[in-house]
Design a protein around this motif. Structure first.
Motif, PDB file in Angstrom:
ATOM      1  N   PHE A 119       0.827  -1.216   0.000  1.00 15.00           N
ATOM      2  CA  PHE A 119       0.000   0.000   0.000  1.00 15.00           C
ATOM      3  C   PHE A 119       0.861   1.267   0.000  1.00 15.00           C
ATOM      4  N   GLU A 120       2.081   1.160  -0.508  1.00 20.40           N
ATOM      5  CA  GLU A 120       3.028   2.272  -0.422  1.00 20.40           C
ATOM      6  C   GLU A 120       2.460   3.577  -0.982  1.00 20.40           C
ATOM      7  N   LYS A 121       1.964   3.556  -2.200  1.00 20.08           N
ATOM      8  CA  LYS A 121       1.484   4.787  -2.827  1.00 20.08           C
ATOM      9  C   LYS A 121       0.287   5.363  -2.080  1.00 20.08           C
ATOM     10  N   GLU A 122      -0.630   4.477  -1.673  1.00 23.26           N
ATOM     11  CA  GLU A 122      -1.844   4.945  -1.010  1.00 23.26           C
ATOM     12  C   GLU A 122      -1.541   5.571   0.355  1.00 23.26           C
ATOM     13  N   ILE A 123      -0.656   4.930   1.124  1.00 28.55           N
ATOM     14  CA  ILE A 123      -0.355   5.445   2.461  1.00 28.55           C
ATOM     15  C   ILE A 123       0.467   6.727   2.378  1.00 28.55           C
ATOM     16  N   ARG A 124       1.372   6.794   1.441  1.00 24.11           N
ATOM     17  CA  ARG A 124       2.136   8.034   1.280  1.00 24.11           C
ATOM     18  C   ARG A 124       1.203   9.189   0.931  1.00 24.11           C
ATOM     19  N   ARG A 125       0.255   8.938   0.038  1.00 25.94           N
ATOM     20  CA  ARG A 125      -0.710   9.982  -0.329  1.00 25.94           C
ATOM     21  C   ARG A 125      -1.565  10.377   0.871  1.00 25.94           C
ATOM     22  N   ALA A 126      -1.961   9.383   1.673  1.00 30.28           N
ATOM     23  CA  ALA A 126      -2.796   9.664   2.845  1.00 30.28           C
ATOM     24  C   ALA A 126      -2.044  10.529   3.851  1.00 30.28           C
ATOM     25  N   HIS A 127      -0.768  10.208   4.093  1.00 28.71           N
ATOM     26  CA  HIS A 127       0.036  11.024   5.008  1.00 28.71           C
ATOM     27  C   HIS A 127       0.178  12.456   4.473  1.00 28.71           C
ATOM     28  N   ILE A 128       0.418  12.571   3.184  1.00 22.86           N
ATOM     29  CA  ILE A 128       0.584  13.901   2.579  1.00 22.86           C
ATOM     30  C   ILE A 128      -0.704  14.710   2.702  1.00 22.86           C
ATOM     31  N   LEU A 129      -1.841  14.056   2.434  1.00 24.82           N
ATOM     32  CA  LEU A 129      -3.126  14.750   2.500  1.00 24.82           C
ATOM     33  C   LEU A 129      -3.445  15.186   3.931  1.00 24.82           C
ATOM     34  N   THR A 130      -3.243  14.282   4.892  1.00 20.84           N
ATOM     35  CA  THR A 130      -3.516  14.614   6.290  1.00 20.84           C
ATOM     36  C   THR A 130      -2.632  15.762   6.758  1.00 20.84           C
ATOM     37  N   LYS A 131      -1.372  15.703   6.376  1.00 19.99           N
ATOM     38  CA  LYS A 131      -0.421  16.756   6.743  1.00 19.99           C
ATOM     39  C   LYS A 131      -0.810  18.084   6.100  1.00 19.99           C
ATOM     40  N   LYS A 132      -1.254  18.024   4.867  1.00 22.22           N
ATOM     41  CA  LYS A 132      -1.622  19.240   4.147  1.00 22.22           C
ATOM     42  C   LYS A 132      -2.845  19.907   4.775  1.00 22.22           C
ATOM     43  N   LEU A 133      -3.761  19.079   5.295  1.00 23.44           N
ATOM     44  CA  LEU A 133      -5.005  19.621   5.828  1.00 23.44           C
ATOM     45  C   LEU A 133      -4.864  20.170   7.240  1.00 23.44           C
ATOM     46  N   PHE A 134      -4.328  19.320   8.180  1.00 20.07           N
ATOM     47  CA  PHE A 134      -4.344  19.826   9.554  1.00 20.07           C
ATOM     48  C   PHE A 134      -3.139  19.505  10.417  1.00 20.07           C
ATOM     49  N   ALA A 135      -2.435  18.403  10.243  1.00 22.30           N
ATOM     50  CA  ALA A 135      -1.273  18.130  11.098  1.00 22.30           C
ATOM     51  C   ALA A 135      -0.510  16.931  10.556  1.00 22.30           C
ATOM     52  N   PHE A 141      -1.057  -1.046  10.369  1.00 19.16           N
ATOM     53  CA  PHE A 141      -1.482  -2.378   9.935  1.00 19.16           C
ATOM     54  C   PHE A 141      -0.434  -3.054   9.047  1.00 19.16           C
ATOM     55  N   PRO A 142       0.062  -2.406   7.970  1.00 24.87           N
ATOM     56  CA  PRO A 142       1.084  -3.081   7.159  1.00 24.87           C
ATOM     57  C   PRO A 142       2.366  -3.366   7.936  1.00 24.87           C
ATOM     58  N   LEU A 143       2.703  -2.509   8.902  1.00 28.76           N
ATOM     59  CA  LEU A 143       3.905  -2.759   9.691  1.00 28.76           C
ATOM     60  C   LEU A 143       3.708  -3.964  10.608  1.00 28.76           C
ATOM     61  N   LYS A 144       2.524  -4.103  11.177  1.00 27.93           N
ATOM     62  CA  LYS A 144       2.236  -5.284  12.001  1.00 27.93           C
ATOM     63  C   LYS A 144       2.332  -6.564  11.175  1.00 27.93           C
ATOM     64  N   ARG A 145       1.890  -6.498   9.931  1.00 30.16           N
ATOM     65  CA  ARG A 145       1.979  -7.675   9.056  1.00 30.16           C
ATOM     66  C   ARG A 145       3.437  -8.049   8.806  1.00 30.16           C
ATOM     67  N   GLN A 146       4.283  -7.039   8.598  1.00 34.31           N
ATOM     68  CA  GLN A 146       5.698  -7.330   8.355  1.00 34.31           C
ATOM     69  C   GLN A 146       6.366  -7.892   9.605  1.00 34.31           C
ATOM     70  N   ILE A 147       5.974  -7.397  10.763  1.00 35.02           N
ATOM     71  CA  ILE A 147       6.527  -7.912  12.020  1.00 35.02           C
ATOM     72  C   ILE A 147       6.162  -9.386  12.186  1.00 35.02           C
TER      73      ILE A 147
END
Length: 411
Positions: free
Chosen positions: A56-72, A81-87
């Protein structure tokens, strides 16, 4: 041990991510199981350099960028979730986090600490602020961040100022068990403790570099034509002229005071045409962006000195690299830099903004040939304090203790 370094990027992402990659590669060379999880990579992923966000690399990067752009920045743990799967798949014993800014939420660290020991090496002040890398005199982080004076500038460049949310998340994280904090400098450890809400002990482990690459003997096609030792050659790392933290305008004042010596400037990094106009009166070699460490070492080694006028820094790798290449560093008493430079031995430091003192020190040292002796001392100190093997030895010991302590609490 099964260890994962977790960072915003690989070595293309800046100093903190570069340290993560150095530790990872050194662990592999020593035969340890190690992965490097990065939110983005400047090179191809491999069996050991893996995408932090998984498929989900592209989707999560976009989500972080959007959230950061909007408020914090980093307030929502999209990567949990993806990190827990890798663990689960790799059965790590410990996660070692580095730079979180714009990529990893503190909520993620808090959630993961319930089931794994975590180490977080703090490379800038954002571990206890609402997101700014250096507060530049602001002390709101000691109580509650709000009405951020840096709001609108990277990395706190959201449309709305919800800095108090990010700050409260950091406060909550620092109440967590199983989280060991590490800083590369005592200065940063003192800063983290000055927040008043960090209860855990902060361990100081200096960063390290490969001193076999950064050597005084390094040469390259770029450095050979400018190797005349009779001329004062000053290495300067380019930065945003308008960025107060970089201190480039102070470096320019120093250089203007040195015109009588007719120095040759070696400027590393991408320099815009408007910025080049500021150096129009100097003999300049524009080296551009350098990704090859051996070429970079050759430029350090060719220079008489490295002028580094940063106004806010922790433990810059560039200073280490210069010293290891036998090139003294001249700059200001900023952050953790005085822990690296013994003024008059391997460089010179002046109080911040004291351009006159710094300029006169360079003139005097050049006239009296002290720089030659400083060059020898610079290399010696780098080998004694900043070799990568010393850093990794200390981290391996810390990993073993952290894993042992975690297991003992689980019965």
């Amino acid at each position: 041990m099964r260890i994962a370094q977790v960072s915003k990027a690989d070595s293309f992402g800046g100093g903190a991510s570069h340290v993560a990659e150095l530790i990872h590669n050194c662990l592999l060379n020593r035969g340890y199981f190690s992965h490097h999880l990065a939110s983005w990579s400047g090179k191809h992923y491999s069996s050991d350099l893996r995408p932090l966000y998984g498929k989900f690399e592209k989707e999560i990067r976009r989500a972080h960028i959007l959230t950061k752009k909007l408020f914090a920045p980093e307030v929502l743990p999209y990567e949990l979730f993806p990190l827990k799967r890798q663990i689960a798949r790799s059965d790590y014993n410990l996660l070692h986090f580095h730079d979180l800014s714009s990529a990893i939420s503190p909520v993620t660290l808090k959630a993961l600490s319930e089931n794994l020991p975590l180490i977080w090496t703090i490379h800038d002040c954002s571990a206890v602020t609402a997101g700014c890398l250096y507060p530049m005199g602001c002390e709101k982080y000691k109580k509650t961040c709000f009405n951020c004076p840096q709001h609108g500038t990277w990395p706190v460049d959201s449309k709305l100022d919800f800095s108090f949310i990010s700050h409260n998340q950091k406060k909550s994280l620092h109440k967590t068990n199983n989280l060991q904090l590490v800083t590369p400098s005592k200065w940063m450890a003192d800063f983290i403790n000055s927040s008043g809400f960090v209860k855990a002990d902060v361990q100081v482990i200096s960063n390290g570099i490969d001193t076999s690459i950064f050597t005084p003997e390094a040469r390259s096609d770029i450095s050979k034509p400018i190797s005349d030792k009779s001329q004062l050659k000053i290495l300067l790392s380019s930065g945003d002229i308008m960025d107060e933290r970089k201190g480039v305008h102070f470096a320019l004042e120093v250089l203007n005071g040195l015109k009588v010596l007719n120095p040759k400037l070696i400027i590393v990094g991408n320099v815009s045409d408007p910025a080049k106009s500021l150096f129009a009166d100097f003999d300049v070699v524009y080296a551009g962006y350098i990704s090859d460490k051996k070429v970079m070492s050759s430029l350090y080694a060719t220079a008489s000195l490295f002028l580094f006028c940063s106004m806010a820094d922790n433990q810059p790798l560039a200073v280490m690299e210069s010293l290891s290449s036998g090139t003294p560093v001249y700059g200001f008493e900023t952050g953790g830099i005085p822990e690296m430079i013994v003024s008059g031995v391997n460089g010179r430091l002046s109080p911040q903004k004291d351009v006159i003192s710094l300029t006169e020190a360079i003139k005097d040292d050049w006239a009296n040939r002290r720089i030659d002796d400083m060059s020898i001392a610079a290399r010696k100190i780098a080998l004694e304090k900043f070799d990568i093997s010393l850093m990794v030895d200390r981290y391996v010991s810390l990993y073993e203790r952290s894993i042992s302590n975690f297991l003992s609490t689980r019965g």
